[in-house]
Scaffold this motif. Structure first.
Motif, short mmCIF file in Angstrom:
data_model
loop_
_atom_site.label_atom_id
_atom_site.label_comp_id
_atom_site.label_asym_id
_atom_site.label_seq_id
_atom_site.Cartn_x
_atom_site.Cartn_y
_atom_site.Cartn_z
N GLN A 145 28.25 -74.55 -13.00
CA GLN A 145 27.80 -74.63 -14.39
C GLN A 145 26.38 -74.13 -14.59
O GLN A 145 26.07 -73.53 -15.61
N LYS A 146 25.50 -74.42 -13.62
CA LYS A 146 24.07 -74.21 -13.87
C LYS A 146 23.44 -73.07 -13.08
O LYS A 146 22.36 -72.62 -13.44
N CYS A 147 24.04 -72.63 -12.01
CA CYS A 147 23.36 -71.68 -11.12
C CYS A 147 24.15 -70.40 -10.90
O CYS A 147 23.55 -69.35 -10.62
N ALA A 148 25.49 -70.49 -10.99
CA ALA A 148 26.33 -69.37 -10.55
C ALA A 148 26.13 -68.10 -11.38
O ALA A 148 26.41 -67.00 -10.89
N ASN A 149 25.65 -68.24 -12.61
CA ASN A 149 25.41 -67.04 -13.41
C ASN A 149 24.34 -66.16 -12.80
O ASN A 149 24.28 -64.96 -13.08
N CYS A 150 23.47 -66.74 -12.01
CA CYS A 150 22.34 -65.98 -11.48
C CYS A 150 22.30 -65.88 -9.96
O CYS A 150 21.55 -65.09 -9.42
N HIS A 151 23.05 -66.74 -9.27
CA HIS A 151 22.98 -66.74 -7.80
C HIS A 151 24.37 -66.74 -7.18
O HIS A 151 25.15 -67.64 -7.44
N TYR A 152 24.64 -65.77 -6.32
CA TYR A 152 25.86 -65.82 -5.50
C TYR A 152 25.69 -66.91 -4.44
O TYR A 152 24.63 -66.99 -3.81
N LEU A 171 21.73 -61.34 -7.40
CA LEU A 171 22.42 -61.13 -8.67
C LEU A 171 21.25 -61.05 -9.67
O LEU A 171 20.59 -60.02 -9.73
N HIS A 172 20.93 -62.13 -10.40
CA HIS A 172 19.67 -62.17 -11.15
C HIS A 172 18.59 -62.75 -10.27
O HIS A 172 17.43 -62.37 -10.33
N GLY A 173 18.99 -63.70 -9.45
CA GLY A 173 18.10 -64.26 -8.43
C GLY A 173 18.74 -64.01 -7.08
O GLY A 173 19.88 -63.53 -7.00
N ALA A 224 12.63 -69.74 5.79
CA ALA A 224 11.91 -69.60 4.53
C ALA A 224 12.82 -69.07 3.44
O ALA A 224 13.74 -68.31 3.70
N MET A 225 12.54 -69.47 2.20
CA MET A 225 13.25 -68.94 1.05
C MET A 225 12.62 -67.59 0.71
O MET A 225 11.58 -67.23 1.27
N PRO A 226 13.24 -66.84 -0.21
CA PRO A 226 12.69 -65.52 -0.53
C PRO A 226 11.21 -65.54 -0.89
O PRO A 226 10.47 -64.61 -0.58
N SER A 227 10.73 -66.61 -1.51
CA SER A 227 9.31 -66.69 -1.87
C SER A 227 8.43 -66.92 -0.65
O SER A 227 7.21 -66.80 -0.73
N GLY A 228 9.05 -67.30 0.49
CA GLY A 228 8.26 -67.60 1.68
C GLY A 228 8.11 -69.10 1.91
O GLY A 228 7.71 -69.54 2.98
N GLU A 283 12.30 -81.13 -1.25
CA GLU A 283 11.21 -81.27 -2.22
C GLU A 283 10.98 -79.95 -2.95
O GLU A 283 10.88 -79.90 -4.17
N ARG A 284 10.91 -78.89 -2.15
CA ARG A 284 10.65 -77.57 -2.72
C ARG A 284 11.82 -77.11 -3.61
O ARG A 284 11.62 -76.58 -4.69
N LEU A 285 13.04 -77.36 -3.14
CA LEU A 285 14.22 -76.99 -3.93
C LEU A 285 14.23 -77.75 -5.25
O LEU A 285 14.49 -77.18 -6.32
N GLY A 306 11.74 -74.55 -12.53
CA GLY A 306 11.87 -73.10 -12.61
C GLY A 306 10.79 -72.40 -11.81
O GLY A 306 9.91 -73.05 -11.22
N ARG A 307 10.88 -71.09 -11.75
CA ARG A 307 9.91 -70.31 -10.99
C ARG A 307 9.96 -68.88 -11.49
O ARG A 307 11.00 -68.25 -11.47
N GLN A 308 8.85 -68.38 -11.97
CA GLN A 308 8.77 -67.01 -12.51
C GLN A 308 9.95 -66.71 -13.43
O GLN A 308 10.07 -67.33 -14.48
N MET A 309 10.87 -65.83 -13.04
CA MET A 309 11.98 -65.46 -13.92
C MET A 309 13.10 -66.50 -13.93
O MET A 309 14.06 -66.37 -14.68
N MET A 310 12.99 -67.52 -13.12
CA MET A 310 14.05 -68.53 -13.09
C MET A 310 13.70 -69.67 -14.04
O MET A 310 12.63 -70.26 -13.93
N PRO A 311 14.63 -69.97 -14.98
CA PRO A 311 14.35 -71.05 -15.93
C PRO A 311 14.50 -72.42 -15.28
O PRO A 311 15.20 -72.58 -14.29
#
Ligand code: HEC
Length: 125
Positions: free
Chosen positions: A55-62, A69-71, A82-86, A92-94, A101-106
């Protein structure tokens, strides 16, 4: 003469294509990720988390690849250093990224139960 140079260049091409294939194979090997937990073995929490994800993530993340995809794709997210941001993929971070959100991620609004389920699901990827 003409036929000969054609044959020679064809030979070179075949060699180059073979080399490219071998290189691509080697690269793919380097990037192979630990496998995701199969759906048939999901706990109730993970299954509920998968629904939240749909419902909340699949539109932007495989969920099944790291291809974007979008992310970025989220396969094996919590098993990587590390995640893509490093940043390290700690809960906690997730939680921070998901709720704020983070930059382009709402930002995504979730109840604490939905968040726990989602984190459990992300760990299964
Ligand atoms: C509208 C599209 C969109 C939605 C919906 C979305 N994301 Fe993202 N996400 C992105 C983008 C774009 C990035 C890359 C942000 C950046 O520049 O670091 C990202 C980055 C991430 C990252 C990597 C963070 C890092 O530190 O590298 C994670 C993890 C993540 N998203 C998880 C989720 C989860 C879980 C959900 C569902 C609750 C979600 N996203 C919903 C677009 C989205």
């Amino acid at each position: 003469m003409r036929t000969r140079s054609l044959t020679a260049s064809l030979g070179l091409w075949t060699f180059a294509i073979g080399l490219a294939g071998a290189l691509a194979g080697a690269l793919a090997g380097c990037r192979s990720l630990p496998p995701s937990k199969p759906e048939s073995q999901w706990t109730i929490e993970e299954a509920r988390g998968a629904e939240v994800y749909r419902q909340k993530c699949a539109n932007c993340h495989y969920p099944t690849t790291t291809r974007g995809l979008h992310g970025p794709g989220l396969q094996a997210l919590t098993k990587l250093k590390a995640m893509p941001s490093g940043a390290p993929p700690t809960d906690e971070r997730l939680t921070q990224v998901i709720l704020h959100g983070r930059q382009m991620m709402p930002a995504t609004q979730l109840t604490s139960e939905q968040l726990d389920d989602l984190l459990a699901y992300l760990h299964s990827l």
